[in-house]
Design a protein around this motif. Structure first.
Motif, short mmCIF file in Angstrom:
data_model
loop_
_atom_site.label_atom_id
_atom_site.label_comp_id
_atom_site.label_asym_id
_atom_site.label_seq_id
_atom_site.Cartn_x
_atom_site.Cartn_y
_atom_site.Cartn_z
N CYS A 235 32.88 35.78 26.08
CA CYS A 235 32.38 34.62 26.67
C CYS A 235 31.85 34.67 28.09
CB CYS A 235 33.58 33.37 26.40
SG CYS A 235 32.94 31.97 27.22
N TRP A 236 32.68 35.32 28.81
CA TRP A 236 32.31 35.56 30.40
C TRP A 236 31.34 36.43 30.46
CZ3 TRP A 236 33.14 31.82 33.33
CH2 TRP A 236 34.17 30.73 33.20
N THR A 237 31.30 37.53 29.63
CA THR A 237 30.40 38.72 29.76
C THR A 237 29.09 38.14 29.31
OG1 THR A 237 32.06 40.48 29.10
CG2 THR A 237 29.71 40.70 28.84
N PRO B 277 25.90 52.89 26.76
CA PRO B 277 26.74 52.93 28.13
C PRO B 277 26.43 51.71 28.69
CG PRO B 277 24.90 54.22 28.38
CD PRO B 277 24.98 53.99 27.03
N TYR B 278 25.46 51.17 28.74
CA TYR B 278 25.14 49.94 29.49
C TYR B 278 25.89 48.55 29.33
CZ TYR B 278 22.74 46.73 32.77
OH TYR B 278 22.10 45.88 33.50
N ILE B 279 25.93 48.33 27.73
CA ILE B 279 26.86 47.33 27.40
C ILE B 279 28.02 47.49 27.60
CG2 ILE B 279 27.32 45.97 25.34
CD1 ILE B 279 24.60 46.65 24.25
N GLU C 283 32.37 45.33 33.93
CA GLU C 283 32.07 44.39 35.04
C GLU C 283 32.33 43.08 35.12
OE1 GLU C 283 30.03 43.93 39.00
OE2 GLU C 283 31.34 45.30 38.04
N SER C 284 32.32 42.61 33.84
CA SER C 284 32.69 41.02 33.64
C SER C 284 34.33 41.00 33.85
CB SER C 284 32.10 40.65 32.12
OG SER C 284 32.75 39.38 31.86
N MET C 285 34.91 42.01 33.38
CA MET C 285 36.45 41.92 33.51
C MET C 285 36.62 42.06 34.87
SD MET C 285 37.96 43.90 30.12
CE MET C 285 37.44 45.47 30.67
N ILE D 184 34.96 41.15 37.77
CA ILE D 184 34.35 39.99 38.54
C ILE D 184 35.14 38.47 37.86
CG2 ILE D 184 32.43 40.85 39.39
CD1 ILE D 184 30.78 39.34 37.64
N HIS D 185 35.33 38.55 36.71
CA HIS D 185 35.95 37.38 36.11
C HIS D 185 36.94 37.68 34.95
CE1 HIS D 185 34.35 32.95 36.25
NE2 HIS D 185 35.79 33.09 35.75
N ALA D 186 38.22 38.51 35.45
CA ALA D 186 39.21 38.65 34.60
C ALA D 186 39.82 37.35 34.00
CB ALA D 186 40.26 39.30 35.24
N ILE D 187 40.17 37.68 32.87
CA ILE D 187 40.70 36.18 31.76
C ILE D 187 42.18 36.11 32.20
CG2 ILE D 187 38.95 36.07 30.08
CD1 ILE D 187 42.23 37.92 29.58
N SER D 188 42.73 36.71 32.91
CA SER D 188 44.08 36.49 33.49
C SER D 188 44.25 36.52 34.99
CB SER D 188 44.92 37.63 32.81
OG SER D 188 46.72 37.12 33.24
#
Length: 232
Positions: A42-44, A82-84, A90-92, A94-98
């Motif tokens: 979701c955040w990604t 590799p980009y995905i 990068e999502s994890m 800048i915006h880790a879910i914990s």
């Protein structure tokens, strides 16, 4: 997994788990597996849509390599996308879910960490946001070795046992979704690429931590336009 929990017996007592113990284990399965991966995806997607160049590069990467009808496997993701994969990392970051890894208690005698003495019985935990945004740690985030510093799964012997499964799930799901569907932010959305924060970056929707860090107002902010891509 549920069947294993219900049938499991303590080898020392030969008693099965109590109802409360079984409930706790099942809850852990749900949170650690489905909730964590779904929140990360979701955040990604949210961050990618706030940065159109990133989103376009990701969908072009998968569509240039695989046909509309082809189901992309994990091994194909690792070999050709590799980009995905970098976007997920990068999502994890800048915006880790914990907000932190599981806390630990300082053992008898205490311990000294970076010149600070912590007495026994002190509860300690790692601030994932602090680690993930530390300037010295991420002075060169585009370096391929940088993902070793990603702390969303923790480190060492007690790192998340499901980290490999989680990455497989997220890579495969996002690759196949981006291959066959287009995503767009609604016109009346409150968070769009042109709405910038005080640092000049696209403003991210507010979050809240319950068990995981998720959107604070999902009914308001988690609206998205999805269109199936014509066969190509």
């Amino acid at each position: 997994a549920l069947d294993s929990v219900l049938k499991n017996e303590n080898p020392d007592t030969n008693f099965a788990m109590s109802t409360s113990q079984a409930t706790a284990e099942v809850t852990a399965f749900l949170v650690a597996n489905s909730a964590s991966t779904s929140e990360t995806m979701c955040w990604t997607l949210h961050h990618m849509l706030l940065n159109p160049n990133t989103y376009n590069r990701a969908i072009n990467e998968v569509r240039a390599k695989f046909s509309h009808s082809h189901t992309v496997t994990y091994h194909e993701c690792k070999a050709h996308l590799p980009y995905i994969e970098a976007c997920i990392y990068e999502s994890m970051r800048i915006h880790a879910i914990s907000g932190s890894v599981l806390p630990r208690v300082v053992p008898k005698g205490g311990v000294t960490m970076q010149g600070h003495f912590l007495p026994q019985g002190t509860t300690v935990a790692v601030n994932i946001a602090g680690v993930s945004h530390h300037k010295q740690t991420w002075h060169s985030p585009s370096n391929p070795e940088a993902k070793r510093n990603a702390s969303a799964f923790s480190f060492g012997a007690r790192s998340c046992p499901g980290r490999n499964l989680a990455m497989r799930q997220m890579l495969v799901v996002l690759a196949n979704v981006f291959k066959n569907f287009d995503f767009e932010i609604p016109e009346d959305a409150l968070f769009k690429p042109e709405f910038l924060d005080r640092h000049g970056y696209p403003q991210v929707m507010p979050s809240v931590q319950s068990i995981m860090i998720g959107p604070k107002y999902p009914e308001r902010d988690c609206r998205i336009i999805v269109r199936r891509v014509p066969k190509y």
